[in-house]
Design a protein around this motif. Structure first.
Motif, PDB file in Angstrom:
ATOM      1  N   VAL A  42       0.868  -1.046   0.033  1.00 13.00           N
ATOM      2  CA  VAL A  42      -0.135   0.163  -0.085  1.00 13.00           C
ATOM      3  C   VAL A  42       0.699   1.085   0.080  1.00 13.00           C
ATOM      4  N   LEU A 125      -0.890  -4.536   9.885  1.00 10.32           N
ATOM      5  CA  LEU A 125      -1.558  -4.422   8.755  1.00 10.32           C
ATOM      6  C   LEU A 125      -2.105  -5.669   8.392  1.00 10.32           C
ATOM      7  N   ASN A 126      -1.038  -6.718   8.098  1.00 11.26           N
ATOM      8  CA  ASN A 126      -1.396  -7.929   7.297  1.00 11.26           C
ATOM      9  C   ASN A 126      -2.333  -8.940   8.293  1.00 11.26           C
ATOM     10  N   GLY A 149      -2.025 -16.254  -3.220  1.00  7.78           N
ATOM     11  CA  GLY A 149      -1.021 -15.512  -2.743  1.00  7.78           C
ATOM     12  C   GLY A 149      -0.527 -15.822  -1.176  1.00  7.78           C
ATOM     13  N   GLY A 152       2.357 -15.059   0.517  1.00  8.55           N
ATOM     14  CA  GLY A 152       2.626 -13.238   0.788  1.00  8.55           C
ATOM     15  C   GLY A 152       2.339 -12.924   2.337  1.00  8.55           C
ATOM     16  N   ALA A 153       2.206 -11.541   2.711  1.00 13.48           N
ATOM     17  CA  ALA A 153       2.089 -11.417   4.095  1.00 13.48           C
ATOM     18  C   ALA A 153       0.656 -11.538   4.498  1.00 13.48           C
ATOM     19  N   VAL A 154      -0.377 -11.131   3.816  1.00  9.97           N
ATOM     20  CA  VAL A 154      -1.705 -11.354   3.888  1.00  9.97           C
ATOM     21  C   VAL A 154      -2.032 -12.892   3.938  1.00  9.97           C
ATOM     22  N   GLY A 155      -1.692 -13.434   2.935  1.00  8.62           N
ATOM     23  CA  GLY A 155      -1.858 -14.884   2.579  1.00  8.62           C
ATOM     24  C   GLY A 155      -1.455 -15.801   3.549  1.00  8.62           C
ATOM     25  N   ALA A 173       0.037 -20.675  -4.396  1.00  8.91           N
ATOM     26  CA  ALA A 173       1.311 -19.758  -4.295  1.00  8.91           C
ATOM     27  C   ALA A 173       2.443 -20.542  -5.543  1.00  8.91           C
ATOM     28  N   ARG A 174       3.377 -19.617  -5.634  1.00 10.80           N
ATOM     29  CA  ARG A 174       4.434 -19.926  -6.455  1.00 10.80           C
ATOM     30  C   ARG A 174       5.245 -21.420  -6.345  1.00 10.80           C
ATOM     31  N   ILE A 207      -4.918 -11.293  -5.976  1.00 10.53           N
ATOM     32  CA  ILE A 207      -5.895 -10.529  -6.789  1.00 10.53           C
ATOM     33  C   ILE A 207      -5.802 -11.183  -8.156  1.00 10.53           C
ATOM     34  N   LEU A 208      -6.240 -12.498  -8.305  1.00 11.69           N
ATOM     35  CA  LEU A 208      -6.447 -13.200  -9.342  1.00 11.69           C
ATOM     36  C   LEU A 208      -7.987 -12.826  -9.919  1.00 11.69           C
ATOM     37  N   GLU A 243     -11.513  -4.466   3.769  1.00  5.98           N
ATOM     38  CA  GLU A 243     -10.779  -3.047   3.983  1.00  5.98           C
ATOM     39  C   GLU A 243     -10.401  -3.144   5.491  1.00  5.98           C
ATOM     40  N   GLY A 287       9.027 -10.616  -5.604  1.00  8.57           N
ATOM     41  CA  GLY A 287       9.566 -11.957  -5.129  1.00  8.57           C
ATOM     42  C   GLY A 287      10.018 -11.916  -3.843  1.00  8.57           C
ATOM     43  N   LEU A 288       9.669 -10.920  -2.999  1.00 13.08           N
ATOM     44  CA  LEU A 288       9.890 -11.010  -1.579  1.00 13.08           C
ATOM     45  C   LEU A 288       9.194 -12.173  -0.719  1.00 13.08           C
ATOM     46  N   ARG A 291       8.378  -9.496   5.055  1.00 17.04           N
ATOM     47  CA  ARG A 291       8.331  -8.058   4.980  1.00 17.04           C
ATOM     48  C   ARG A 291       9.501  -7.228   4.939  1.00 17.04           C
TER      49      ARG A 291
HETATM   50  N1  LIG Z   1      -7.715  -4.050   1.383  1.00 22.60           N
HETATM   51  C1  LIG Z   1      -6.866  -4.215   2.475  1.00 22.60           C
HETATM   52  O1  LIG Z   1      -7.221  -3.743   3.778  1.00 22.60           O
HETATM   53  C2  LIG Z   1      -5.572  -4.665   2.332  1.00 22.60           C
HETATM   54  C3  LIG Z   1      -4.638  -4.575   3.536  1.00 22.60           C
HETATM   55  C4  LIG Z   1      -3.484  -5.247   3.355  1.00 22.60           C
HETATM   56  C5  LIG Z   1      -3.089  -5.727   1.939  1.00 22.60           C
HETATM   57  N2  LIG Z   1      -3.803  -5.453   0.911  1.00 22.60           N
HETATM   58  C6  LIG Z   1      -3.474  -5.749  -0.463  1.00 22.60           C
HETATM   59  O2  LIG Z   1      -3.560  -7.196  -0.215  1.00 22.60           O
HETATM   60  C7  LIG Z   1      -2.121  -7.586  -1.481  1.00 22.60           C
HETATM   61  C8  LIG Z   1      -1.358  -8.761  -1.056  1.00 22.60           C
HETATM   62  O3  LIG Z   1      -0.547  -7.896   0.091  1.00 22.60           O
HETATM   63  P1  LIG Z   1       0.587  -8.654   0.878  1.00 22.60           P
HETATM   64  O4  LIG Z   1       1.209  -7.786   1.567  1.00 22.60           O
HETATM   65  O5  LIG Z   1       0.607  -9.811   1.011  1.00 22.60           O
HETATM   66  O6  LIG Z   1       1.591  -8.781  -0.651  1.00 22.60           O
HETATM   67  P2  LIG Z   1       2.740  -9.776  -0.824  1.00 22.60           P
HETATM   68  O7  LIG Z   1       3.329 -10.208   0.588  1.00 22.60           O
HETATM   69  O8  LIG Z   1       3.603  -9.316  -2.141  1.00 22.60           O
HETATM   70  O9  LIG Z   1       2.039 -11.289  -1.242  1.00 22.60           O
HETATM   71  C9  LIG Z   1       1.562 -11.476  -2.415  1.00 22.60           C
HETATM   72  C10 LIG Z   1       1.990 -12.731  -2.765  1.00 22.60           C
HETATM   73  O10 LIG Z   1       1.009 -13.414  -3.938  1.00 22.60           O
HETATM   74  C11 LIG Z   1       1.876 -14.027  -4.739  1.00 22.60           C
HETATM   75  N3  LIG Z   1       1.356 -14.035  -6.157  1.00 22.60           N
HETATM   76  C12 LIG Z   1       1.047 -13.242  -7.146  1.00 22.60           C
HETATM   77  N4  LIG Z   1       0.406 -13.585  -8.090  1.00 22.60           N
HETATM   78  C13 LIG Z   1       0.537 -14.881  -7.980  1.00 22.60           C
HETATM   79  C14 LIG Z   1       0.244 -16.090  -8.775  1.00 22.60           C
HETATM   80  N5  LIG Z   1      -0.534 -15.751 -10.060  1.00 22.60           N
HETATM   81  N6  LIG Z   1       0.334 -17.242  -8.293  1.00 22.60           N
HETATM   82  C15 LIG Z   1       0.949 -17.249  -7.269  1.00 22.60           C
HETATM   83  N7  LIG Z   1       1.361 -16.442  -6.463  1.00 22.60           N
HETATM   84  C16 LIG Z   1       1.047 -15.279  -6.791  1.00 22.60           C
HETATM   85  C17 LIG Z   1       3.110 -13.396  -4.769  1.00 22.60           C
HETATM   86  O11 LIG Z   1       4.298 -13.745  -5.292  1.00 22.60           O
HETATM   87  P3  LIG Z   1       5.427 -12.948  -6.079  1.00 22.60           P
HETATM   88  O12 LIG Z   1       6.253 -12.356  -4.853  1.00 22.60           O
HETATM   89  O13 LIG Z   1       6.550 -14.138  -6.606  1.00 22.60           O
HETATM   90  O14 LIG Z   1       4.669 -12.343  -7.209  1.00 22.60           O
HETATM   91  C18 LIG Z   1       3.218 -12.803  -3.364  1.00 22.60           C
HETATM   92  O15 LIG Z   1       4.073 -14.369  -2.464  1.00 22.60           O
HETATM   93  C19 LIG Z   1      -1.724  -6.335  -1.960  1.00 22.60           C
HETATM   94  O16 LIG Z   1      -2.422  -5.785  -3.130  1.00 22.60           O
HETATM   95  C20 LIG Z   1      -2.293  -5.350  -0.629  1.00 22.60           C
HETATM   96  O17 LIG Z   1      -2.075  -3.919  -1.344  1.00 22.60           O
HETATM   97  C21 LIG Z   1      -5.252  -4.998   1.132  1.00 22.60           C
END
Ligand SMILES: NC(=O)c1ccc[n+]([C@@H]2O[C@H](COP(=O)([O-])OP(=O)(O)OC[C@H]3O[C@@H](n4cnc5c(N)ncnc54)[C@H](OP(=O)(O)O)[C@@H]3O)[C@@H](O)[C@H]2O)c1
Length: 296
Positions: A42, A125-126, A149, A152-155, A173-174, A207-208, A243, A287-288, A291
């Motif tokens: 964000v 946050l996550n 995902g 990732g952090a949320v996932g 996931a990947r 976000i698929l 949200e 690719g992280l 966090r």
């Molecule tokens: N609405 C809200 O209140 C709120 C709050 C927090 C976060 N968010 C949103 O939630 C989203 C996730 O946040 P995050 O912090 O968890 O992000 P993140 O840590 O970057 O995690 C996203 C994960 O999804 C993976 N990914 C993406 N496309 C993929 C696919 N096609 N197949 C498999 N894995 C895939 C990424 O892998 P790679 O790194 O290899 O691409 C990464 O591991 C963000 O858009 C963030 O802005 C929304």
């Protein structure tokens, strides 16, 4: 004090460190001396103008771990308390990427005892987003959930929290993330162009969109992470998006889970606050796993 802000939108180099007066807490607020602050997608979105606010100086940073150093009346907190908090807002003048930050007292929780401030700063946050998304899905034990995902952090938090509720979790996931997401509690792992099977619900942290909606059984539920950008409901599937809301009481429960070893904080790298541009550039590379955390 120093604060990371953006005054004109752009890439990582749009982030500036400026000197500003220390903010003063109002009633039911506290000021936290920042020990560590997570850098989240964000923040990159705000920096790039994805949330509006053109012409204003916007503060960056939502996550904070630190020590209360000033309190407003009726805050309920004391100077010296070690805390974590969520500084909610895409258009705030100052955020947690700073030496000090003022937050509402109701957004604050006592810091975990079992992890350091850098790890604690990756939680609010996550973990709150994952918990609130699962609340919205309202799954009973024995139900099935696909988390996209999931590494990732949320996932990752969502996988752990759902598995703890007795929900059967499929993690998308990947390729290289299978061991990680299984260690977080996923029963099943999928990656790439796998044909969908039927689950009761999806939490779509990657976000698929419509591709993820295909996995949901008729009459199931879909929870996105981008408010206003849900796929259109089909086959009676309830669609919504989380949200995140600041909630110190809920954050305290999540802190307790960290201290029980039930919730895993993951940090990829730390950067000094003065290196914030470099940190944004690293985030943009992707690719992280874990966090990025800024340390003043
Ligand atoms: N609405 C809200 O209140 C709120 C709050 C927090 C976060 N968010 C949103 O939630 C989203 C996730 O946040 P995050 O912090 O968890 O992000 P993140 O840590 O970057 O995690 C996203 C994960 O999804 C993976 N990914 C993406 N496309 C993929 C696919 N096609 N197949 C498999 N894995 C895939 C990424 O892998 P790679 O790194 O290899 O691409 C990464 O591991 C963000 O858009 C963030 O802005 C929304």
């Amino acid at each position: 004090m120093r604060a990371a802000v953006v005054s004109s939108f752009g890439g990582p180099e749009a982030v500036e460190i400026v000197e500003v007066a220390s903010p003063e807490p109002g009633a039911r607020q506290v000021r936290i001396k920042v020990s560590a602050a997570g850098l989240n997608p964000v923040d990159a979105g705000v920096r790039a103008g994805g949330f509006g606010g053109a012409g204003k100086r916007l503060g960056l940073g939502w996550d904070v771990a630190g020590v209360v150093d000033a309190v407003g009346v009726a805050s309920g907190w004391s100077v010296g308390d070690e805390v974590v908090a969520l500084a909610y807002g895409t258009a705030k003048p100052l955020g947690t990427h700073a030496d000090q930050v003022v937050v509402d007292a109701g957004a604050v929780a006592v810091a975990p005892r079992s992890v350091d401030a850098v790890h604690a700063a990756s939680l609010p946050l996550n973990a709150l987003t994952a918990a609130q998304a699962l609340d919205g899905l309202g799954l009973e034990p024995g139900r099935s959930l696909l988390v996209t995902g999931a590494a990732g952090a949320v996932g990752g938090y969502a996988v752990q929290l759902a598995a703890r509720l007795g929900v059967h979790v499929t993690a998308l996931a990947r390729e290289g993330d299978e061991e990680l997401v299984r260690s977080l509690g996923a029963d099943r792992f999928v990656s790439g162009g796998v044909a969908p099977v039927s689950v009761d619900a999806v939490l779509d942290a990657a976000i698929l969109g419509e591709d993820a909606l295909e996995w949901v059984r008729d009459g199931g539920a879909f929870m996105g992470v981008i408010p206003g950008a849900n796929p259109v409901s089909v086959r009676g599937v309830r669609t919504g998006a989380v949200e995140v809301a600041a909630d110190g009481a809920r954050l305290s429960e999540l802190v307790a889970l960290v201290d029980e070893g039930a919730l895993t904080t993951r940090v990829a790298e730390t950067y000094a606050l003065d290196e914030v541009v470099k940190a944004h550039a690293r985030l943009a590379e992707g690719g992280l796993r874990g966090r990025l955390v800024l340390v003043p």
